[in-house]
Write a protein that holds these residues in place. Structure first.
Motif, PDB file in Angstrom:
ATOM      1  N   LEU A  15       0.877  -1.204   0.036  1.00 26.87           N
ATOM      2  CA  LEU A  15       0.089   0.127   0.067  1.00 26.87           C
ATOM      3  C   LEU A  15       0.991   1.221  -0.122  1.00 26.87           C
ATOM      4  O   LEU A  15       0.418   2.181  -0.286  1.00 26.87           O
TER       5      LEU A  15
ATOM      6  N   ARG B 217      -5.509  -7.432  -3.563  1.00 25.46           N
ATOM      7  CA  ARG B 217      -6.828  -7.676  -3.194  1.00 25.46           C
ATOM      8  C   ARG B 217      -7.328  -8.921  -2.893  1.00 25.46           C
ATOM      9  O   ARG B 217      -8.168  -9.214  -1.974  1.00 25.46           O
TER      10      ARG B 217
ATOM     11  N   ILE C  20      -4.061 -10.414   0.070  1.00 27.68           N
ATOM     12  CA  ILE C  20      -3.705  -9.911   1.431  1.00 27.68           C
ATOM     13  C   ILE C  20      -5.061 -10.095   2.231  1.00 27.68           C
ATOM     14  O   ILE C  20      -6.016  -9.550   1.829  1.00 27.68           O
TER      15      ILE C  20
ATOM     16  N   PHE D 179     -20.406  -6.137   0.577  1.00 31.98           N
ATOM     17  CA  PHE D 179     -19.862  -5.376  -0.495  1.00 31.98           C
ATOM     18  C   PHE D 179     -18.330  -5.499  -0.603  1.00 31.98           C
ATOM     19  O   PHE D 179     -18.020  -5.611  -1.602  1.00 31.98           O
ATOM     20  N   PHE D 180     -17.489  -5.864   0.441  1.00 39.64           N
ATOM     21  CA  PHE D 180     -16.229  -6.032   0.461  1.00 39.64           C
ATOM     22  C   PHE D 180     -15.972  -7.364  -0.547  1.00 39.64           C
ATOM     23  O   PHE D 180     -14.959  -7.337  -1.178  1.00 39.64           O
TER      24      PHE D 180
ATOM     25  N   GLN E 194     -18.082  -8.626  -2.846  1.00 41.45           N
ATOM     26  CA  GLN E 194     -18.377  -8.317  -4.240  1.00 41.45           C
ATOM     27  C   GLN E 194     -17.070  -7.466  -4.949  1.00 41.45           C
ATOM     28  O   GLN E 194     -16.806  -7.732  -6.050  1.00 41.45           O
ATOM     29  N   ALA E 195     -16.629  -6.584  -3.894  1.00 39.35           N
ATOM     30  CA  ALA E 195     -15.570  -5.680  -4.398  1.00 39.35           C
ATOM     31  C   ALA E 195     -14.213  -6.442  -5.010  1.00 39.35           C
ATOM     32  O   ALA E 195     -13.358  -6.292  -5.692  1.00 39.35           O
ATOM     33  N   ARG E 196     -14.079  -7.620  -4.036  1.00 40.69           N
ATOM     34  CA  ARG E 196     -13.062  -8.574  -4.259  1.00 40.69           C
ATOM     35  C   ARG E 196     -13.385  -9.438  -5.505  1.00 40.69           C
ATOM     36  O   ARG E 196     -12.483 -10.253  -5.847  1.00 40.69           O
TER      37      ARG E 196
ATOM     38  N   THR F   5      -8.455  -5.656 -14.316  1.00 36.80           N
ATOM     39  CA  THR F   5      -9.518  -6.646 -14.139  1.00 36.80           C
ATOM     40  C   THR F   5     -10.146  -7.056 -15.437  1.00 36.80           C
ATOM     41  O   THR F   5     -10.223  -5.920 -16.553  1.00 36.80           O
TER      42      THR F   5
ATOM     43  N   GLU G 156     -17.786  -5.397 -10.323  1.00 35.75           N
ATOM     44  CA  GLU G 156     -17.221  -4.869  -9.158  1.00 35.75           C
ATOM     45  C   GLU G 156     -17.479  -3.132  -9.108  1.00 35.75           C
ATOM     46  O   GLU G 156     -17.798  -2.659  -7.882  1.00 35.75           O
TER      47      GLU G 156
ATOM     48  N   ALA H   2     -20.934  -2.995  -7.915  1.00 32.18           N
ATOM     49  CA  ALA H   2     -20.953  -3.064  -6.320  1.00 32.18           C
ATOM     50  C   ALA H   2     -20.556  -1.840  -5.586  1.00 32.18           C
ATOM     51  O   ALA H   2     -21.144  -1.361  -4.395  1.00 32.18           O
ATOM     52  N   VAL H   3     -19.668  -1.149  -6.228  1.00 30.15           N
ATOM     53  CA  VAL H   3     -19.148   0.249  -5.411  1.00 30.15           C
ATOM     54  C   VAL H   3     -20.350   1.144  -5.708  1.00 30.15           C
ATOM     55  O   VAL H   3     -20.620   1.761  -4.521  1.00 30.15           O
TER      56      VAL H   3
ATOM     57  N   ARG I 203      -9.189   0.412  -0.653  1.00 29.29           N
ATOM     58  CA  ARG I 203      -8.020   0.115  -1.330  1.00 29.29           C
ATOM     59  C   ARG I 203      -7.821  -1.370  -1.351  1.00 29.29           C
ATOM     60  O   ARG I 203      -7.160  -2.089  -2.423  1.00 29.29           O
ATOM     61  N   VAL I 204      -7.756  -2.065  -0.264  1.00 23.35           N
ATOM     62  CA  VAL I 204      -7.305  -3.314  -0.191  1.00 23.35           C
ATOM     63  C   VAL I 204      -8.098  -4.457  -0.453  1.00 23.35           C
ATOM     64  O   VAL I 204      -7.791  -5.668  -0.567  1.00 23.35           O
ATOM     65  N   SER I 205      -9.398  -3.926  -1.098  1.00 27.72           N
ATOM     66  CA  SER I 205     -10.472  -4.979  -1.543  1.00 27.72           C
ATOM     67  C   SER I 205     -10.770  -4.698  -2.871  1.00 27.72           C
ATOM     68  O   SER I 205     -11.141  -5.634  -3.418  1.00 27.72           O
ATOM     69  N   ALA I 206     -10.917  -3.581  -3.293  1.00 31.14           N
ATOM     70  CA  ALA I 206     -11.457  -3.307  -4.728  1.00 31.14           C
ATOM     71  C   ALA I 206     -10.319  -2.900  -5.611  1.00 31.14           C
ATOM     72  O   ALA I 206      -9.163  -2.296  -5.234  1.00 31.14           O
ATOM     73  N   SER I 207     -10.501  -3.213  -6.828  1.00 33.37           N
ATOM     74  CA  SER I 207      -9.435  -2.840  -7.855  1.00 33.37           C
ATOM     75  C   SER I 207      -9.736  -1.175  -8.133  1.00 33.37           C
ATOM     76  O   SER I 207     -10.652  -0.547  -8.182  1.00 33.37           O
TER      77      SER I 207
END
Lengths: 213, 229
Positions: A60, A83, A86, A107-108, A110-112, B2, B10, B13-14, B90-94
């Motif tokens: 990051l 994503r 980690i 949500f998280f 789906q975002a992944r 992606t 995705e 989803a956002v 930031r750590v989960s979505a592109s």
């Protein structure tokens, strides 16, 4: 080790990592390699760069010098895949207070790009002693409950690398014990990095980095 | 990067998360609507004694829409930073999905504002558009242009200290080509004397489409650096 087992072995390599913010050098040439089945514990006084090193390991934050490598089954993984790779817990990580715990987790996921069912969410929450609280907005959670929710967030995609900054912050005795059990269980299938000053957690480390102030 | 189907899912989803948050908090919509309706009322009361030409009316309409966008469209990113939820995102979505979702959210928000402001403007200014279809097209494409420029600027300023001032300062020059064409197309829709109006509007519509496409394409290329560095 079987071929399949080897393919799942994850390796995090910190190669002479330095980080400066302006004239202030936070990290000076830190090197370590940690693999699946091992725990890297980072310790040091406040302001010594523990959280910065965790974020550098997460990719990051870019190091000023040196590099961070992720390898899965010997194959290098680019930073963009982070994503999926980690599971990250930090005091700086916050959820959407106006959404329920279940909505946040959905949500998280789906975002992944992963599929998750209501049963998966409830099961994850139950394992963290948050069963039946999935429909509550996160804003109504105590700080300890939010810390537990972070574990559901960090583990929902079964990541090979788990980075825990102050893993037991805000937790009661039961929560601390839960997290220590979770680290012990996860150690078999994951590469774990912990930034902490709790002696018991430092003791979980196979490799220990002591940072100076 | 992606795949496009994942990117679409995705991004949605956002968008859904932002809509749900907005529905529960009214964080952006109340600010944008309050500003736009107040500004519209002031404009209509100030100029109602005068007979304005279509260019002046169109300019007033887009001034209201532009500043309402300035008051609200930055919030989708600013809120992530202020509520400290940006790290989890930031750590989960592109980065591509975050940009796509935020762009869609800003388009939905600004479209909702335009859907209220444009009819209210026509009512208060006692104006009947000569070409309603062209007015709808100008409003829709102008909204897209404003949303596309505002989204990337909002991402850039979200981690700065003086966010509001910086957003307006950066947004004005960057939005000017789109804004100017939206005013031109709207003026033609209000005037409506064919075929001159159609010719003039066609050029403005083409510029609006090209401007939006350019903004979105360049934002997609830039966004990863803006979001992650």
């Amino acid at each position: 080790m079987t071929t399949d087992g080897k393919a799942r072995v994850f390796e995090l390599a910190l190669e002479s990592v330095s980080k400066s913010y302006g004239a202030r050098q936070v990290l000076r040439s830190v090197s370590a390699t940690v693999r699946t089945g091992q725990v890297l514990a980072i310790t040091g006084p406040n302001g010594s760069g523990k959280s910065t090193l965790i974020k550098v390991a997460c990719r990051l934050v870019r190091p000023t010098h040196g590099q961070v490598l992720w390898k899965l089954g010997g194959k290098e993984i680019p930073a963009e895949a982070g994503r999926k790779i980690i599971g990250f817990i930090s005091p700086d990580l916050m959820f959407y207070d106006e959404l329920t715990a279940a909505e946040n987790l959905r949500f998280f996921a789906q975002a992944r790009g992963i599929k998750i069912t209501d049963e998966d969410i409830e099961s994850a929450l139950r394992s963290l002693h948050l069963g039946g609280r999935g429909a509550d907005v996160v804003g109504s959670y105590s700080s300890g409950m939010k810390q537990r929710l972070k574990y559901a967030f960090a583990l929902q995609h079964d990541p090979p690398l788990l980075l825990l900054d102050e893993p037991t912050a805000n937790l009661d005795t039961q929560g601390v014990s839960l997290v220590h059990d979770l680290i012990e269980d996860s150690k078999r299938s994951k590469c774990i990095v912990i930034a902490t000053n709790e002696p018991e957690e430092v003791g979980l480390g196979d490799i220990i980095i002591k940072l100076g102030a | 990067m992606t795949s496009s189907s994942n990117w679409g899912r995705e991004s949605l989803a956002v968008l859904w998360k932002d809509l749900l948050s907005e529905f529960r908090t009214r964080y952006s919509l109340s600010a944008v609507l309050l500003f736009s309706v107040t500004a519209l009322a002031v404009v209509s009361f100030s100029v109602s004694p005068y007979s304005l030409d279509p260019e002046a009316k169109a300019a007033f309409l887009w001034i209201v829409l532009f500043f309402s966008a300035m008051s609200g469209l930055s919030r989708s990113f600013v809120r992530e930073e202020e509520a400290r939820t940006a790290l989890a995102l930031r750590v989960s979505a592109s980065a591509d999905a975050v940009y796509g979702g935020k762009l869609l959210f800003n388009i939905v928000l600004q479209s909702a504002v335009a859907a209220i402001v444009v009819p209210l403007f026509l009512l208060l200014m006692d104006t009947r558009p000569a070409n309603p279809a062209l007015l709808v097209a100008a409003a829709a494409l102008g909204t897209l242009a404003l949303a596309s420029s505002s989204t990337i600027i909002a991402a850039i300023v979200s981690r700065a200290n003086a966010k509001g001032a910086l957003f307006a300062v950066l947004a004005f020059p960057l939005s000017l080509p789109g804004l100017s064409s939206a005013i031109g197309a709207t003026a033609e829709a209000l005037r409506g004397n064919m075929p001159e109006a159609a010719t003039g509007a066609a050029a403005d519509i083409r510029v609006l489409i090209a401007y939006s496409a350019l903004m979105i394409a360049s934002s997609l290329l830039l966004f990863d650096y803006v979001w992650n560095d």
